[in-house]
Motif scaffolding. Structure first.
Motif, short mmCIF file in Angstrom:
data_model
loop_
_atom_site.label_atom_id
_atom_site.label_comp_id
_atom_site.label_asym_id
_atom_site.label_seq_id
_atom_site.Cartn_x
_atom_site.Cartn_y
_atom_site.Cartn_z
N LYS A 285 25.37 35.41 40.94
CA LYS A 285 25.44 36.72 41.59
C LYS A 285 26.89 37.12 41.84
CE LYS A 285 21.01 36.20 44.03
NZ LYS A 285 20.37 36.02 45.37
N LEU A 286 27.68 36.18 42.35
CA LEU A 286 29.08 36.48 42.62
C LEU A 286 29.83 36.83 41.33
CD1 LEU A 286 31.54 36.41 44.64
CD2 LEU A 286 31.87 34.05 43.87
N CYS A 287 29.65 36.01 40.31
CA CYS A 287 30.39 36.21 39.06
C CYS A 287 29.93 37.47 38.34
CB CYS A 287 30.23 34.98 38.16
SG CYS A 287 31.02 33.50 38.83
N ARG A 288 28.64 37.69 38.29
CA ARG A 288 28.10 38.85 37.57
C ARG A 288 28.39 40.16 38.30
NH1 ARG A 288 22.06 38.60 38.17
NH2 ARG A 288 22.69 39.47 40.19
N ASP A 289 28.22 40.16 39.63
CA ASP A 289 28.27 41.40 40.39
C ASP A 289 29.64 41.72 40.98
OD1 ASP A 289 25.55 41.48 39.86
OD2 ASP A 289 24.97 40.69 41.82
N VAL A 290 30.49 40.70 41.16
CA VAL A 290 31.80 40.91 41.78
C VAL A 290 32.94 40.72 40.78
CG1 VAL A 290 33.38 40.16 43.61
CG2 VAL A 290 30.91 40.22 44.04
N LEU A 291 32.93 39.62 40.05
CA LEU A 291 34.05 39.31 39.16
C LEU A 291 34.00 40.09 37.85
CD1 LEU A 291 34.51 35.46 39.63
CD2 LEU A 291 35.40 37.35 40.99
N LEU A 292 32.83 40.17 37.23
CA LEU A 292 32.74 40.85 35.93
C LEU A 292 33.17 42.32 36.00
CD1 LEU A 292 32.06 40.77 32.95
CD2 LEU A 292 29.66 41.19 33.54
N PRO A 293 32.77 43.09 37.02
CA PRO A 293 33.22 44.49 37.07
C PRO A 293 34.74 44.65 37.17
CG PRO A 293 31.33 44.17 38.51
CD PRO A 293 31.77 42.80 38.07
N LEU A 294 35.45 43.59 37.56
CA LEU A 294 36.91 43.66 37.66
C LEU A 294 37.61 43.19 36.39
CD1 LEU A 294 37.41 42.14 41.24
CD2 LEU A 294 37.40 44.56 40.62
N ASN A 295 36.85 42.64 35.44
CA ASN A 295 37.47 41.98 34.29
C ASN A 295 38.22 42.96 33.39
OD1 ASN A 295 37.97 39.60 32.73
ND2 ASN A 295 36.39 40.24 31.29
N TRP A 296 37.52 43.96 32.89
CA TRP A 296 38.19 44.92 31.99
C TRP A 296 39.19 45.80 32.72
CZ3 TRP A 296 38.38 50.27 31.00
CH2 TRP A 296 38.90 50.62 29.75
N PRO A 297 38.87 46.35 33.91
CA PRO A 297 39.88 47.12 34.64
C PRO A 297 41.12 46.29 34.98
CG PRO A 297 37.71 47.56 35.54
CD PRO A 297 37.56 46.41 34.58
N GLY A 298 40.92 45.02 35.33
CA GLY A 298 42.06 44.17 35.63
C GLY A 298 42.94 43.96 34.41
N CYS B 10 36.32 33.01 48.70
CA CYS B 10 36.63 31.94 49.66
C CYS B 10 35.62 31.89 50.79
CB CYS B 10 38.04 32.14 50.21
SG CYS B 10 39.35 31.93 48.98
N GLU B 11 35.18 33.05 51.26
CA GLU B 11 34.20 33.07 52.35
C GLU B 11 32.89 32.41 51.95
OE1 GLU B 11 33.98 37.20 53.27
OE2 GLU B 11 35.66 37.14 54.71
N GLY B 12 32.59 32.43 50.66
CA GLY B 12 31.39 31.77 50.17
C GLY B 12 31.54 30.28 49.97
N GLY B 13 32.73 29.75 50.22
CA GLY B 13 32.97 28.32 50.08
C GLY B 13 33.24 27.86 48.67
N TRP B 14 33.42 28.80 47.75
CA TRP B 14 33.57 28.42 46.34
C TRP B 14 34.93 27.77 46.07
CZ3 TRP B 14 29.07 28.38 44.23
CH2 TRP B 14 28.11 29.31 44.64
N ALA B 15 35.95 28.09 46.85
CA ALA B 15 37.28 27.52 46.61
C ALA B 15 37.28 26.00 46.78
CB ALA B 15 38.30 28.15 47.56
#
Length: 596
Positions: free
Chosen positions: A47-60, A86-91
């Protein structure tokens, strides 16, 4: 269009079904990470990668990083995404609990790592480098250093880097010039310039902890005179709050082919205060604790980008209408059939799928060994796991990144002209993936490491950790009615690998260039045999599950088909590399340099 959904079913297959008989047994300290917990972690990571990180990939990629008033700024949305990460503890997912991490096994954490590499490789480098720095710090830092720095790095409050490369030296670190001047208080003043420093400066964390290679004025020449130093961007106070700026800066950002949202910095240290990490003049040893971790991580980068390239190509192949199927119309209500009906498109899609599933299964095997190296209750298993990790690290780094890059090019080919333009986001995959074949030791260096160090080490002991299970599997399953033909093919390729090993050992003792000339082909052959072993095991498990009436019938049937494609189409060319290895160095080395 960049399309992604984490391949959780295949990830769980490799974790829970494929390697249950790897000989490492039940590992201590991971009892909380049962199948239910594993499933929950993978779902949340998706969910995090698909919904948060992927939308930033091409614009970034389009925006990139920039320097404003001496501070490196990441693309819009990155600081907010990092905070959520980080808040999700993934770091601290794989960081031991004593430092504030989750203490998850590497075998699970690498699956999460793959997801972040698929959806936003640039973003994934920031926490990835911190994790690598923590490995070195935990292995070589003093207790005071670990107690002070590790918790803040584990929760993502502070990040880390590795500072090796200088303008005049890359792989040859013996030429390193950065100086460390000893001070009366036990600290050192670090002065010098570094280049290609990923995450050297950014706006995601309040402090950055640099691990810097430097040499004392009276240090021995070459690599034996290198020490490692902890050099924070801001000097922390005793209570952990930030003190003075530590006299360093990013003097420029590299203008790169890809990974534009990752800040690759030229760094200048001008009397920056640092502290020795590990023994004096043994900094290369300390840094390699991080480097070996990072080399496996870079292999996962290749797999991650290869997976999203495959998924995006599948989406396009099902949607794009061009031509008619040679076996008859498949889309009678449309003006043409989707291109997924065409054999050459299927060739590319199946190749991409097999590369990804094969690499993922090998990755899970190596990750289990990473865990067993420290968590197995049996000394023999820990030793064998260490040998296996040493052998397979250059293979994972080099082969995964080579195949991942091949996947990105096939994705472009499937998209045709639409793959070549920026707006679809497909060409970004090829640009981002390309660096993985170069950094953390170029793939040719990995091959030299394999044949020059890992094969002869302790009279070939590392090889036993690989040869023994493959040989036993072939012996046990040669007559299996379901996978007998696959096992016969595996046996043939394994035989080519054994003959190649003997050839290199014999020739290499007399002439090191002979071994070096065969190195790349040997690494590729070893990697494909490892994948073949995993595919044969996967087919065996799939047949067993189908015979038991498994509910997920299509998954297991697809696993068998992919394994058959691998043995039919991909393993035979790899086996033929034995002929290239036997040919020797002559045609490669005889040409005078002036004739090129």
């Amino acid at each position: 269009m960049q399309v992604y959904e984490a391949p959780i079913r295949d990830m769980r297959f490799t974790l829970e079904e494929l390697h249950t008989d790897d000989g490492f047994g039940n590992l201590e300290g991971f009892e909380d990470f049962d199948e239910d917990m594993t499933a929950a972690i993978l779902e949340e990571a998706n969910k995090l990668c698909r919904d948060v990180l992927l939308p930033l990939n091409w614009p970034g990629d389009q925006q990139g990083c920039r320097i404003e008033n001496g501070i490196v700024r990441t693309p819009d949305g990155f600081p907010e995404a990092y905070k959520q990460f980080c808040e999700g503890g993934w770091a601290g997912l794989v960081v031991p609990q004593k430092w504030g991490g989750q203490g998850a096994p590497h075998s699970l954490a690498k699956m999460v790592e793959e997801m972040s590499c698929s959806t936003n490789l640039s973003f994934g480098l920031y926490p990835g480098l911190t994790g690598g720095a923590m490995v070195s710090l935990e292995a070589y830092g003093s207790e005071d250093q670990k107690n002070f720095y590790m918790p803040k790095m584990a929760n993502g409050e502070w990040s880390g880097t590795m500072c090796l490369t200088e303008p005049h030296c890359g792989t040859d670190l013996g030429m390193l010039r950065t100086k460390a001047e000893p001070q009366e208080d036990g600290s050192f003043l670090i002065t010098g310039n570094k280049i290609f420093i990923s995450a050297g400066d950014h706006d995601l964390t309040e402090n950055i902890i640099h691990l810097v290679l430097a040499r004392l004025p009276d240090a021995p020449k070459g690599v034996k005179g290198i020490s490692m130093f902890l050099v924070p961007k801001y000097l922390p106070k005793e209570d952990g709050s930030l003190g003075d700026f530590n006299n360093m800066k990013a003097t420029a950002l590299e203008h790169k082919m890809g990974l534009k949202a990752s800040a690759t910095c030229q760094m200048s240290f001008d009397g920056s205060k640092g502290w020795l990490v590990g023994p004096l003049n043994r900094g290369l040893e300390a840094m390699f604790a991080m480097m070996n971790t990072e080399r496996v991580a870079v292999g996962i980068q290749g797999l991650g980008v290869g997976e999203i390239a495959y998924q995006s190509a599948v989406w396009y192949a099902k949607d794009r209408l061009q031509g008619r199927s040679l076996s008859g119309v498949k889309n009678p209500d449309g003006p043409a059939d989707p291109i997924i009906v065409h054999p050459d498109v299927r060739r590319m899609l199946m190749t991409m799928r097999a590369y990804n599933e094969g690499c993922r299964s090998v990755s899970a095997w190596v990750s289990r060994a990473l865990d067993a190296e420290h968590a197995s209750p049996e000394p023999e298993a820990r030793a064998r796991a260490k040998d296996f990790v040493a052998l397979m690290t250059p293979v994972v780094k080099a082969m995964f990144t080579d195949l991942g890059h091949e996947n990105t090019h096939m994705a472009i080919q499937i998209h045709g002209g639409h793959g070549y333009i920026q707006e679809t986001g497909i060409e970004q995959f090829a640009r981002d993936a390309r660096i993985a074949q170069i950094y953390e030791g170029a793939n040719g260096i990995q091959a030299l490491d394999l044949v020059g160090r890992k094969l002869p080490d302790r009279m070939g002991r590392n090889l036993r950790s690989f040869f023994h299970p493959v040989s036993q599997f072939v012996e046990d399953n040669a007559g299996d009615e379901n996978i007998g033909k696959l096992v016969a093919s595996l046996q043939q390729s394994f035989g080519a690998l054994q003959l190649s090993t003997g050839h290199i050992a014999q020739k290499g003792m007399k002439d090191p260039e002979e071994a070096a000339a065969a190195a790349y082909d040997y690494l590729r052959l070893l990697g494909f045999v490892a994948m073949g072993y995993c595919f044969a095991k996967a087919a065996k498990v799939a047949h067993q599950k189908l015979a038991e009436g498994a509910e997920d019938e299509q998954f297991y049937k697809s696993k068998i088909i992919t394994a058959q494609f691998f043995f039919d189409r991909l393993l035979p060319p790899a086996t033929a590399q034995f002929m290239a290895i036997k040919s020797g160095k002559a045609s490669m080395m005889d040409m005078p340099a002036d004739a090129f």
